[in-house]
Structure formats: C-alpha cells, structure tokens
Scaffold this motif. Structure first.
Motif, mmCIF file in Angstrom:
data_model
loop_
_atom_site.group_PDB
_atom_site.id
_atom_site.type_symbol
_atom_site.label_atom_id
_atom_site.label_comp_id
_atom_site.label_asym_id
_atom_site.label_seq_id
_atom_site.Cartn_x
_atom_site.Cartn_y
_atom_site.Cartn_z
ATOM 1 N N LYS A 144 3.330 -2.033 7.433
ATOM 2 C CA LYS A 144 3.184 -0.579 7.403
ATOM 3 C C LYS A 144 1.733 -0.176 7.144
ATOM 4 N N GLY A 145 1.055 -0.912 6.255
ATOM 5 C CA GLY A 145 -0.333 -0.585 5.932
ATOM 6 C C GLY A 145 -1.259 -0.713 7.125
ATOM 7 N N VAL B 42 1.255 3.521 -3.188
ATOM 8 C CA VAL B 42 1.582 2.866 -4.461
ATOM 9 C C VAL B 42 0.721 3.412 -5.591
ATOM 10 N N SER B 43 -0.406 4.008 -5.272
ATOM 11 C CA SER B 43 -1.270 4.629 -6.280
ATOM 12 C C SER B 43 -0.643 5.891 -6.862
ATOM 13 N N VAL C 207 0.820 -1.211 0.000
ATOM 14 C CA VAL C 207 0.000 0.000 0.000
ATOM 15 C C VAL C 207 0.858 1.267 0.000
ATOM 16 N N ILE C 208 1.929 1.264 0.763
ATOM 17 C CA ILE C 208 2.755 2.458 0.946
ATOM 18 C C ILE C 208 4.066 2.291 0.196
ATOM 19 N N ARG C 209 4.313 3.208 -0.738
ATOM 20 C CA ARG C 209 5.546 3.147 -1.528
ATOM 21 C C ARG C 209 6.732 3.640 -0.726
ATOM 22 N N ARG C 210 6.558 4.808 -0.079
ATOM 23 C CA ARG C 210 7.651 5.367 0.737
ATOM 24 C C ARG C 210 7.088 6.430 1.667
ATOM 25 N N PHE C 211 7.892 6.771 2.654
ATOM 26 C CA PHE C 211 7.500 7.823 3.592
ATOM 27 C C PHE C 211 8.749 8.466 4.158
ATOM 28 N N VAL C 212 8.583 9.709 4.585
ATOM 29 C CA VAL C 212 9.666 10.478 5.193
ATOM 30 C C VAL C 212 9.081 11.225 6.380
#
Length: 73
Positions: free
Chosen positions: A47-48, A23-24, A5-10
C-alpha cells in the motif's frame, strides 16, 4: 499485507474522496481519486509504494485535523 505506513483508508465513491490515516496518526483526504485507482490501492501488495507512486502528489489533498473544542472522556 499490512502496511508499515498506512493504518487504514476509506474510499467515498459518491464524492471520489480517499481518506487515509497513517501510522503516525495524521489523517488526510485526497480529492477526486478515481474509483479504479482506489480499488487498485485496496488490492495493492504494498500500500505504501502504491500510495507514494500513484496517489501522493497526484491529487489535491488536505489534512484532517481533530475537531476543535472536542472533549475527552
């Protein structure tokens, strides 16, 4: 484990903002996220699931839109 679901985060520790890209391709910034929440998110096996139960609907957010007038090369 990579998220489906989550591509990346900062996480911006100075401002307490969590920047999340899905990911969308949609991107959001969650405001006022405590450091310990962001750190636990980073370490979470899923993470999702962590995002949906501990971050989503718990902190104010806004969608990050592409810059208007940006040109592609």
């Amino acid at each position: 484990m990579p998220s489906t679901v989550i591509r990346r985060f900062v996480y911006d520790e100075t401002e307490g903002n969590l920047w999340v890209e899905f990911v969308s391709g949609r991107r959001y910034v969650y405001l006022g996220v405590p450091h310990d929440v962001a750190e636990t998110f980073r370490e979470a096996f899923s993470k999702g699931i962590y995002f949906n139960t501990r971050i989503r609907d718990h902190y104010p957010f806004r969608e990050v839109l592409p810059e208007e007038g940006a040109t592609q090369s």
